[in-house]
Design a protein around this motif. Structure first.
Motif, PDB file in Angstrom:
ATOM      1  N   GLY A 106       0.801  -1.220   0.000  1.00 24.80           N
ATOM      2  CA  GLY A 106       0.000   0.000   0.000  1.00 24.80           C
ATOM      3  C   GLY A 106       0.831   1.265   0.000  1.00 24.80           C
ATOM      4  N   ALA A 107       1.875   1.313   0.831  1.00 24.09           N
ATOM      5  CA  ALA A 107       2.706   2.527   0.902  1.00 24.09           C
ATOM      6  C   ALA A 107       3.390   2.785  -0.435  1.00 24.09           C
ATOM      7  CB  ALA A 107       3.733   2.403   2.020  1.00 24.09           C
ATOM      8  N   MET A 108       3.893   1.726  -1.069  1.00 25.27           N
ATOM      9  CA  MET A 108       4.541   1.880  -2.368  1.00 25.27           C
ATOM     10  C   MET A 108       3.527   2.346  -3.417  1.00 25.27           C
ATOM     11  SD  MET A 108       6.402  -0.876  -4.875  1.00 25.27           S
ATOM     12  CE  MET A 108       4.913  -1.833  -4.844  1.00 25.27           C
ATOM     13  N   PHE A 146      -5.748  -8.347  -4.038  1.00 25.57           N
ATOM     14  CA  PHE A 146      -4.710  -8.740  -3.081  1.00 25.57           C
ATOM     15  C   PHE A 146      -4.407  -7.641  -2.071  1.00 25.57           C
ATOM     16  CE2 PHE A 146      -3.122 -11.574  -6.642  1.00 25.57           C
ATOM     17  CZ  PHE A 146      -3.616 -12.727  -6.067  1.00 25.57           C
ATOM     18  N   ALA A 147      -5.030  -6.479  -2.228  1.00 31.24           N
ATOM     19  CA  ALA A 147      -4.721  -5.341  -1.358  1.00 31.24           C
ATOM     20  C   ALA A 147      -6.000  -4.742  -0.776  1.00 31.24           C
ATOM     21  CB  ALA A 147      -3.928  -4.292  -2.137  1.00 31.24           C
ATOM     22  N   GLY A 148      -6.919  -5.602  -0.379  1.00 29.77           N
ATOM     23  CA  GLY A 148      -8.187  -5.130   0.164  1.00 29.77           C
ATOM     24  C   GLY A 148      -8.027  -4.209   1.352  1.00 29.77           C
ATOM     25  N   ASP A 149      -7.009  -4.457   2.170  1.00 30.86           N
ATOM     26  CA  ASP A 149      -6.801  -3.615   3.352  1.00 30.86           C
ATOM     27  C   ASP A 149      -6.323  -2.214   2.983  1.00 30.86           C
ATOM     28  OD1 ASP A 149      -4.371  -4.676   2.452  1.00 30.86           O
ATOM     29  OD2 ASP A 149      -3.471  -4.676   4.443  1.00 30.86           O
ATOM     30  N   GLY A 202      -9.297   1.465   1.439  1.00 30.86           N
ATOM     31  CA  GLY A 202      -9.738   2.683   2.138  1.00 30.86           C
ATOM     32  C   GLY A 202      -8.738   3.814   1.965  1.00 30.86           C
ATOM     33  N   ASP A 203      -7.449   3.484   2.024  1.00 25.95           N
ATOM     34  CA  ASP A 203      -6.415   4.491   1.793  1.00 25.95           C
ATOM     35  C   ASP A 203      -6.481   4.998   0.359  1.00 25.95           C
ATOM     36  OD1 ASP A 203      -5.553   4.077   4.399  1.00 25.95           O
ATOM     37  OD2 ASP A 203      -3.903   2.752   3.813  1.00 25.95           O
ATOM     38  N   LEU A 204      -6.691   4.088  -0.592  1.00 23.96           N
ATOM     39  CA  LEU A 204      -6.811   4.491  -1.991  1.00 23.96           C
ATOM     40  C   LEU A 204      -7.996   5.439  -2.171  1.00 23.96           C
ATOM     41  CD1 LEU A 204      -6.104   4.350  -4.995  1.00 23.96           C
ATOM     42  CD2 LEU A 204      -7.506   2.271  -5.126  1.00 23.96           C
TER      43      LEU A 204
END
Length: 127
Positions: A56-58, A80-83, A86-88
């Motif tokens: 996510g950070a990348m 693969f990045a469901g968590d 929200g940040d997106l």
């Protein structure tokens, strides 16, 4: 011998079907490059990133760099990045509030706020 021939025929049919399905796949990056070209975004300005666990950070940094450079980012394997979704959403919301060359986010937001205000005034007058 018959079972072996049947298994071989089944394996051959499966491999042929698999190749046919692969051949029928649509290449989304080609479609995105074509869309970008139609609005002045060169294929080199379209970045793609395959998401995975703890990326996510990348991905956020990639989106931020692309925003500053006027580039596009295609996010692949989002499942693969469901968590990180929200940040997106927060990143996209912030970008949508910024002005841009094609009728910017701030203008869109102001228009929405104006429409909401007009609806509220019309409702107040009707009561």
């Amino acid at each position: 011998a018959h079972a072996h021939a049947h298994a071989h025929a089944h394996a051959h049919a499966h491999a042929h079907a698999h190749r046919a399905v692969q051949g029928a796949r649509i290449d989304p990056l080609s479609a995105i490059h074509a869309l970008g070209s139609s609005v002045g975004v060169a294929p080199q300005q379209v970045k793609s990133i395959a998401l995975g666990t703890n990326q996510g950070a990348m991905a956020t940094a990639t989106v931020e760099r692309a925003r500053e450079a006027g580039e596009w980012v295609v996010l692949l394997n989002c499942h693969f990045a469901g968590d990180w979704m929200g940040d997106l959403e927060a990143v996209v919301h912030m970008i949508s509030l910024e002005p841009d060359e094609v009728g910017g986010g701030s203008e869109r937001e102001a228009k929405r706020e104006g429409e909401a205000r007009d609806e509220g005034e019309a409702k107040d007058e009707g009561e």
